[in-house]
Scaffold this motif. Structure first.
Motif, PDB file in Angstrom:
ATOM      1  N   GLY A 116      32.270  42.706  38.727  1.00  0.00           N
ATOM      2  CA  GLY A 116      32.059  41.875  39.869  1.00  0.00           C
ATOM      3  C   GLY A 116      31.569  40.650  39.319  1.00  0.00           C
ATOM      4  N   MET A 117      32.098  39.544  39.973  1.00  0.00           N
ATOM      5  CA  MET A 117      31.994  38.197  39.570  1.00  0.00           C
ATOM      6  C   MET A 117      31.909  37.118  40.627  1.00  0.00           C
ATOM      7  N   TYR A 118      30.880  35.959  40.513  1.00  0.00           N
ATOM      8  CA  TYR A 118      30.725  34.895  41.308  1.00  0.00           C
ATOM      9  C   TYR A 118      30.935  33.555  40.453  1.00  0.00           C
ATOM     10  N   LYS A 119      31.622  32.528  41.175  1.00  0.00           N
ATOM     11  CA  LYS A 119      31.778  31.695  40.455  1.00  0.00           C
ATOM     12  C   LYS A 119      31.416  30.459  41.500  1.00  0.00           C
ATOM     13  N   TYR A 178      41.520  48.044  35.083  1.00  0.00           N
ATOM     14  CA  TYR A 178      40.261  47.459  35.638  1.00  0.00           C
ATOM     15  C   TYR A 178      40.428  46.578  36.786  1.00  0.00           C
ATOM     16  N   ILE A 179      39.411  46.489  37.702  1.00  0.00           N
ATOM     17  CA  ILE A 179      39.185  45.702  38.975  1.00  0.00           C
ATOM     18  C   ILE A 179      38.261  44.697  38.592  1.00  0.00           C
ATOM     19  N   VAL A 180      38.559  43.555  39.185  1.00  0.00           N
ATOM     20  CA  VAL A 180      37.501  42.599  39.259  1.00  0.00           C
ATOM     21  C   VAL A 180      37.573  42.113  40.708  1.00  0.00           C
ATOM     22  N   LEU A 181      36.257  42.302  41.411  1.00  0.00           N
ATOM     23  CA  LEU A 181      36.120  41.658  42.899  1.00  0.00           C
ATOM     24  C   LEU A 181      34.921  40.674  42.634  1.00  0.00           C
ATOM     25  N   GLY A 182      35.279  39.766  43.906  1.00  0.00           N
ATOM     26  CA  GLY A 182      34.000  38.655  43.749  1.00  0.00           C
ATOM     27  C   GLY A 182      34.507  37.483  44.450  1.00  0.00           C
ATOM     28  N   ASP A 183      33.549  36.657  44.828  1.00  0.00           N
ATOM     29  CA  ASP A 183      33.742  35.120  45.653  1.00  0.00           C
ATOM     30  C   ASP A 183      33.901  34.160  44.170  1.00  0.00           C
ATOM     31  N   LEU A 184      35.421  34.126  44.002  1.00  0.00           N
ATOM     32  CA  LEU A 184      35.499  33.095  42.609  1.00  0.00           C
ATOM     33  C   LEU A 184      35.618  31.576  43.309  1.00  0.00           C
ATOM     34  N   ASN A 185      35.507  31.263  44.598  1.00  0.00           N
ATOM     35  CA  ASN A 185      35.708  29.946  45.190  1.00  0.00           C
ATOM     36  C   ASN A 185      37.082  29.144  44.554  1.00  0.00           C
ATOM     37  N   PHE A 186      37.944  29.840  44.508  1.00  0.00           N
ATOM     38  CA  PHE A 186      39.373  29.278  44.423  1.00  0.00           C
ATOM     39  C   PHE A 186      40.062  29.804  45.547  1.00  0.00           C
ATOM     40  N   ASP A 187      40.588  28.580  46.409  1.00  0.00           N
ATOM     41  CA  ASP A 187      41.382  29.286  47.562  1.00  0.00           C
ATOM     42  C   ASP A 187      42.902  29.647  47.082  1.00  0.00           C
ATOM     43  N   MET A 188      43.186  30.878  47.288  1.00  0.00           N
ATOM     44  CA  MET A 188      44.231  31.563  46.768  1.00  0.00           C
ATOM     45  C   MET A 188      45.377  31.267  47.819  1.00  0.00           C
ATOM     46  N   LEU A 189      45.221  30.747  48.790  1.00  0.00           N
ATOM     47  CA  LEU A 189      46.115  30.210  49.744  1.00  0.00           C
ATOM     48  C   LEU A 189      46.724  28.857  49.532  1.00  0.00           C
ATOM     49  N   LEU A 216      40.970  31.728  51.345  1.00  0.00           N
ATOM     50  CA  LEU A 216      40.911  33.131  50.705  1.00  0.00           C
ATOM     51  C   LEU A 216      40.336  33.001  49.300  1.00  0.00           C
ATOM     52  N   VAL A 217      38.836  32.906  49.126  1.00  0.00           N
ATOM     53  CA  VAL A 217      38.118  32.737  48.026  1.00  0.00           C
ATOM     54  C   VAL A 217      37.514  34.156  47.456  1.00  0.00           C
TER      55      VAL A 217
END
Length: 187
Positions: free
Chosen positions: A2-5, A32-43, A78-79
């Motif tokens: 789990g990650m947050y940026k 592995y899986i990474v879940l989180g709010d990374l604050n990069f708009d993937m759109l 989509l962050v």
């Protein structure tokens, strides 16, 4: 993982830190899986370039496809992401509002995997199918408690109790026998 940026963290700082963490994970785990709010708009490709580059380097797929963040007076973004190196092991990725967050949707995915074979657990239960309650009550009332003069130790008390309990269980078994397996008509 789990990650947050935080929004204030630069793309370079994030890339360096995230890459180090992924290097540690890839040594120990095949999947592995990474879940989180990374604050990069993937759109928007310009706004997610550092994360897109990491996904390319580590061969990660982004499972969330629709906007996850709906800030007031802003375009949906989509962050919140689910990144994995084994996309084929994931299915039913969900993205929905819960009302808990001020602006973020809840995201999740289901992971497929082998499960060890389960053996059916045999249970012991009582059958009350043919129980006539008044007969059980009458037979329990007939059980005598042996009062022994001179009971002075806990061991003697326990022995008297154990004798009564054995008689009670035998009486109960007569009226509501124990069965093994799966009970009929369980709710």
């Amino acid at each position: 993982m789990g990650m947050y940026k935080p929004p204030s963290m630069t793309g370079n700082t994030f890339s360096e830190s995230f890459s180090k963490n992924l290097d540690k994970i890839t040594v120990k785990y095949d999947n592995y899986i990474v879940l989180g709010d990374l604050n990069f708009d993937m759109l928007i490709s310009d706004k997610c370039q550092p994360l897109s580059d990491i996904c390319d380097i580590f061969d990660l797929d982004q499972l969330v496809k629709d906007p996850t963040c709906f800030k007031k007076d802003c375009r949906p973004s989509l962050v919140d992401v689910i990144l994995t190196n084994k996309k084929s092991s994931c299915f039913k990725t969900l993205n929905f509002p819960t009302g808990i967050s001020d602006c973020h949707n809840f995201i999740s995915t289901t992971v497929k995997g082998p499960l060890p074979a389960q053996q059916n657990e045999k249970i012991i239960y009582r059958s009350y199918k043919n129980l006539i309650l008044i007969n059980l009550i009458n037979d329990i009332a007939k059980i005598k408690i042996e009062i022994v003069d001179g009971v002075t130790t806990a061991e003697q008390v326990n022995e008297i109790y154990q004798t009564y309990e054995n008689n009670f269980i035998n009486t109960l078994d007569k009226h509501a026998p124990q069965l093994h397996g799966i009970p009929e008509n369980l709710p």
